[in-house]
Design an enzyme around this catalytic site. Structure first.
Site, PDB file in Angstrom:
ATOM      1  N   SER A 107      72.862 -73.710 -68.084  1.00  0.00           N
ATOM      2  CA  SER A 107      72.499 -72.510 -68.846  1.00  0.00           C
ATOM      3  C   SER A 107      71.085 -72.450 -69.384  1.00  0.00           C
ATOM      4  O   SER A 107      70.680 -71.422 -69.927  1.00  0.00           O
ATOM      5  CB  SER A 107      73.474 -72.307 -69.992  1.00  0.00           C
ATOM      6  OG  SER A 107      74.681 -71.807 -69.468  1.00  0.00           O
ATOM      7  N   LYS A 113      68.809 -69.190 -79.469  1.00  0.00           N
ATOM      8  CA  LYS A 113      70.054 -68.775 -78.820  1.00  0.00           C
ATOM      9  C   LYS A 113      71.124 -68.668 -79.897  1.00  0.00           C
ATOM     10  O   LYS A 113      71.169 -69.488 -80.827  1.00  0.00           O
ATOM     11  CB  LYS A 113      70.448 -69.823 -77.772  1.00  0.00           C
ATOM     12  CG  LYS A 113      71.700 -69.460 -76.978  1.00  0.00           C
ATOM     13  CD  LYS A 113      72.004 -70.519 -75.912  1.00  0.00           C
ATOM     14  CE  LYS A 113      73.171 -70.121 -75.028  1.00  0.00           C
ATOM     15  NZ  LYS A 113      73.458 -71.122 -73.970  1.00  0.00           N
ATOM     16  N   SER A 153      73.934 -69.165 -69.203  1.00  0.00           N
ATOM     17  CA  SER A 153      74.317 -68.337 -70.319  1.00  0.00           C
ATOM     18  C   SER A 153      73.181 -67.976 -71.269  1.00  0.00           C
ATOM     19  O   SER A 153      73.310 -67.030 -72.031  1.00  0.00           O
ATOM     20  CB  SER A 153      75.420 -69.044 -71.106  1.00  0.00           C
ATOM     21  OG  SER A 153      74.935 -70.225 -71.720  1.00  0.00           O
TER      22      SER A 153
HETATM   23  N1  GLN Z   1      77.792 -71.406 -65.876  1.00  0.00           N
HETATM   24  C1  GLN Z   1      78.265 -72.606 -66.498  1.00  0.00           C
HETATM   25  C2  GLN Z   1      79.543 -72.322 -67.235  1.00  0.00           C
HETATM   26  O1  GLN Z   1      79.900 -71.183 -67.346  1.00  0.00           O
HETATM   27  C3  GLN Z   1      77.222 -73.187 -67.391  1.00  0.00           C
HETATM   28  C4  GLN Z   1      77.301 -72.783 -68.800  1.00  0.00           C
HETATM   29  C5  GLN Z   1      76.337 -73.471 -69.685  1.00  0.00           C
HETATM   30  O2  GLN Z   1      75.526 -74.268 -69.238  1.00  0.00           O
HETATM   31  N2  GLN Z   1      76.454 -73.204 -70.984  1.00  0.00           N
HETATM   32  O3  GLN Z   1      80.195 -73.223 -67.697  1.00  0.00           O
END
Ligand code: GLN
Length: 508
Positions: free
Chosen positions: A181, A82, A157
């Site tokens: 995410s 990532k 994400s």
């Molecule tokens: N959707 C969540 C956020 O936008 C999770 C993001 C994540 O786990 N990096 O904060």
């Protein structure tokens, strides 16, 4: 249609390793065929940076070790990172214009550990900007497409990581989970993912989002493959101030997760036709609220029935503060991200505006131009809740509730059940370009953020398809602290008798 990469002929990392060790296939052949496939699937936009020279160099090193007969466990296995993990050589952008040209002088600990284990990196994977988002549409470099239906998003994400594994471009990938995410994109792309207990995998060199919530972990096809990738990165790291030296008295080091997994699997095998006899699965009432799409709920219910047929017992539990988890998360998360993001000022590194008259203007313009709208929204929320006069009302209050949310989980997992199961998300993947309002999107994180607030290990495994379009659904498993080995074994027991994790999208 391009040729599928060579590694897709193998069902697991273990099988691939046998072929590599017996020299049936070489790491260089594997890397080259994956590089070709990545190029052929450029339409997915899963990769932000590929460098064939660097990847082939790693593959050559792996082949050398394999030829010598003393190759480490992942030698030659094609993976990707990532784009929040800093990497020497490859750019690391955090999917932000702010870091569009950034090349780190060092590797993140996880990147170094996987390299040490012999894995070959094929590049950097797209994600939401700084990990903020749920659909990968917040990337400054364009959204990722879901390989199951390219009109839909892959979840976020870590959308690039999940999409690349689902499309068969990689055997596994690193990802991060601040509020879901790893689990959400794994669920929406029909692959498996695990967020380990907070503090067990190093965050050093992982571009920070919410530091008390962020955890790195792998995405792969199956629980068995997750084990191969998680075990070598589960280790104390002195460079990470929140890294744990011990987990319930056991040193936090490679071998710990595998040991727990092996013990659990042995116990399951000894139980014969009902391998999970005695396992109490807590199913929270609150996870089946009115918001969940009925066909997603039905798919989860079928998975729970499958678990019952393996001998497990379903226990109704309550996590009464579930509805508070989203507001608490969206106070604490932005508070921490706003502080973490203060380092991007146009002075030290990253994007700098072309036009300014003085230092203040340079800083504010650089930030306004370099960050995307979701990142700016979180900086505004974060600085607001931390500001004098609001700190007590919002931030402190959220911290108190965070403790109560964690207590609810602790109580359930010590008194009522051994593992908690439910959906990862209320819906399947949505259409690209149809994201709702910020609050609608934030609300969709309701089933995932509490595990981060509590620091518990949690995973997602594919358990079927739903909606008219037959999109993947993920079952969430949440375990007690340091139980990632047991969680993987419980997931493996399900994958032993189902084949959802082996389904592959047709190339579209
Ligand atoms: N959707 C969540 C956020 O936008 C999770 C993001 C994540 O786990 N990096 O904060």
């Amino acid at each position: 249609m391009s040729d599928a990469p060579l590694h897709t002929q193998f069902n697991s990392i273990a099988q691939l390793r046998e072929a590599l060790v017996s020299r049936q296939v070489s790491a260089q052949e594997l890397a080259q065929s994956a590089l070709d496939a990545i190029q052929a699937r450029a339409d997915l936009n899963a990769f932000l940076h590929v460098d064939a020279t660097l990847s082939l160099e790693q593959a050559r090193d792996a082949d050398r070790l394999l030829a010598d007969g003393n190759a480490p466990a992942l030698a030659g296995v094609p993976i990707g990172h990532k784009d929040l993990f800093v990497t020497q050589g490859w750019r690391t952008t955090a999917a932000s214009k702010m870091l569009a040209d950034y090349v780190s002088p060092f590797d993140a600990t996880v990147v170094a550990q996987l390299r040490q284990a012999g894995a070959v990196s094929l590049g950097k994977l797209n994600c939401d900007e700084f990990g903020m988002g749920s659909s990968n549409e917040k990337s400054a470099f364009g959204p990722v497409k879901n390989p199951w239906n390219t009109a839909t998003n892959p979840g976020g994400s870590s959308g690039g990581s999940a999409a690349a594994v689902a499309a068969g471009l990689l055997m596994g990938a690193t990802a991060t989970d601040t509020g879901g995410s790893i689990r959400r994109p794994a669920a929406m792309c029909g692959v498996s993912g695990i967020k380990p207990t907070y503090g067990t995998v190093s965050r050093y060199g992982v571009i920070a989002n919410g530091s008390s919530l962020d955890q790195a972990g792998p995405i792969a096809r199956s629980a068995l493959d997750l084990l191969e990738l998680l075990d070598p990165i589960t280790a104390f790291d002195a460079a990470d101030a929140t890294s744990l030296e011990h987990c319930n008295g056991t040193p936090n080091q490679p071998g710990r997760v595998r040991h727990d997994f092996d013990r659990a699997v042995q116990a399951h095998q000894a139980a014969g036709s009902t391998p999970l006899k005695g396992l109490r699965i807590g199913v929270p009432d609150e996870f089946f609220s009115a918001d969940i799409q009925p066909d997603v709920a039905a798919t989860i219910d079928a998975a729970l029935k499958q678990y019952e047929s393996l001998g497990a017992e379903r226990v109704r539990i309550s996590l009464p503060r579930t509805s508070m988890s989203v507001p608490v998360y969206y106070v604490i998360g932005p508070a921490e991200s706003s502080s973490n993001l203060s380092r991007f000022d146009g002075v030290r590194y990253g994007y700098r505006t072309a036009q300014y008259n003085d230092l203040d203007e340079m800083i504010s313009r650089s930030r306004a131009e370099g960050f995307g709208s979701e990142v700016i929204r979180r900086i505004m929320v974060g600085t607001y809740v931390l500001s004098h006069g609001y700190y007590d009302a919002y931030y402190l209050q959220a911290q108190r509730l965070r403790r109560l949310i964690a207590d609810d989980f602790r109580r359930a997992l010590t008194e009522q059940c051994d593992v908690i199961m439910g959906p990862v998300a209320p819906t399947v993947a949505g259409d690209l370009g149809t994201e709702g309002s910020p609050t609608e999107e934030w609300t969709a994180d309701i089933f995932t953020v509490s595990a981060n607030l509590a620091g518990l290990p949690a995973m997602s495994i594919p358990c079927g398809f739903a909606s008219k379009r037959n999109l993947p659904v993920g079952l969430q498993l949440i375990g007690n602290y340091f139980c990632e080995g047991q969680l993987l074994a419980i997931a493996h027991a399900y994958q032993n008798v189902t084949d959802w994790h082996q389904r592959k999208p047709e190339q579209q």
